[in-house]
Design an enzyme around this catalytic site. Structure first.
Site, mmCIF file in Angstrom:
data_model
loop_
_atom_site.group_PDB
_atom_site.id
_atom_site.type_symbol
_atom_site.label_atom_id
_atom_site.label_comp_id
_atom_site.label_asym_id
_atom_site.label_seq_id
_atom_site.Cartn_x
_atom_site.Cartn_y
_atom_site.Cartn_z
ATOM 1 N N HIS A 178 28.961 37.252 -55.186
ATOM 2 C CA HIS A 178 27.945 36.613 -54.340
ATOM 3 C C HIS A 178 26.925 37.653 -53.876
ATOM 4 C CE1 HIS A 178 29.283 32.404 -53.268
ATOM 5 N NE2 HIS A 178 30.281 32.826 -54.002
ATOM 6 N N ARG A 218 24.469 38.791 -56.583
ATOM 7 C CA ARG A 218 23.520 37.755 -56.995
ATOM 8 C C ARG A 218 22.364 37.619 -56.015
ATOM 9 N NH1 ARG A 218 27.169 33.262 -57.798
ATOM 10 N NH2 ARG A 218 26.581 32.557 -55.732
#
Length: 186
Positions: free
Chosen positions: A57, A60
């Site tokens: 996460h 990204r």
């Protein structure tokens, strides 16, 4: 009452909900010249596989997004992030509720109703757009065990409350966004 600009993105595990919410935040921020603040609710547990998920996460997200980590006091985190010039991305209610009902280190359980009311109040007073991510976990079989059933029930009720406040609700299925509710002015 409808929150000024609240979007709820629901979905199952690996449905694409976080990625979709991140794209929404980028689009909204670019269109309105806003910064983005990412409120993360994942608690670092020492679990290597979960740490890998958190790292994915993190990798990204654009590096210039501000990060606030909030394990239980989510209302305070929203208030701290909201300046009217920021798009807030909150990921996710599922882990936040787990932090509330199953605190770390055996601490006393926090009252989910009180925390949910504080969350609703904070969302209703935001000045900028807010995108909230949550899991839809109530579509499967009834879980075994009273505590698990209580958690599924609490999350279902919380998702309903936030959906009622939201202008937009999207359900992610196999990476595809499905509009459940849209009250945006076209």
């Amino acid at each position: 009452m409808i929150s000024p600009d609240l979007t709820l993105v629901l979905g199952g595990a690996r449905s694409g909900k976080s990625r979709h919410a991140e794209q929404l935040a980028q689009t909204r921020a670019a269109a309105q010249s806003l910064a983005v603040t990412y409120i993360a609710t994942a608690r670092h547990t020492g679990d290597a596989e979960f740490a890998t998920r958190i790292d994915q996460h993190r990798a990204r997200r654009p590096a210039h997004w501000r990060l606030i980590e909030a394990d239980v006091d989510l209302a305070h985190a929203i208030d701290a992030a909201d300046d009217g010039r920021t798009c807030i991305l909150l990921d996710c209610l599922t882990l936040w509720l787990a932090n509330v009902v199953c605190p770390a280190d055996g601490a006393p359980t926090h009252d989910p109703e009180t925390r949910a009311q504080a969350l609703e109040t904070a969302l209703c007073r935001t000045r900028g757009p807010v995108i909230v991510v949550s899991n839809e976990i109530g579509m499967g079989v009834v879980p075994m065990g009273a505590m698990t059933r209580q958690y599924v029930d609490e999350l279902g009720r919380l998702n309903q409350r936030i959906a009622a406040l939201a202008r937009d609700v999207t359900l992610m299925v196999a990476g595809l966004p499905m509009t459940v509710k849209s009250e945006r002015i076209r």
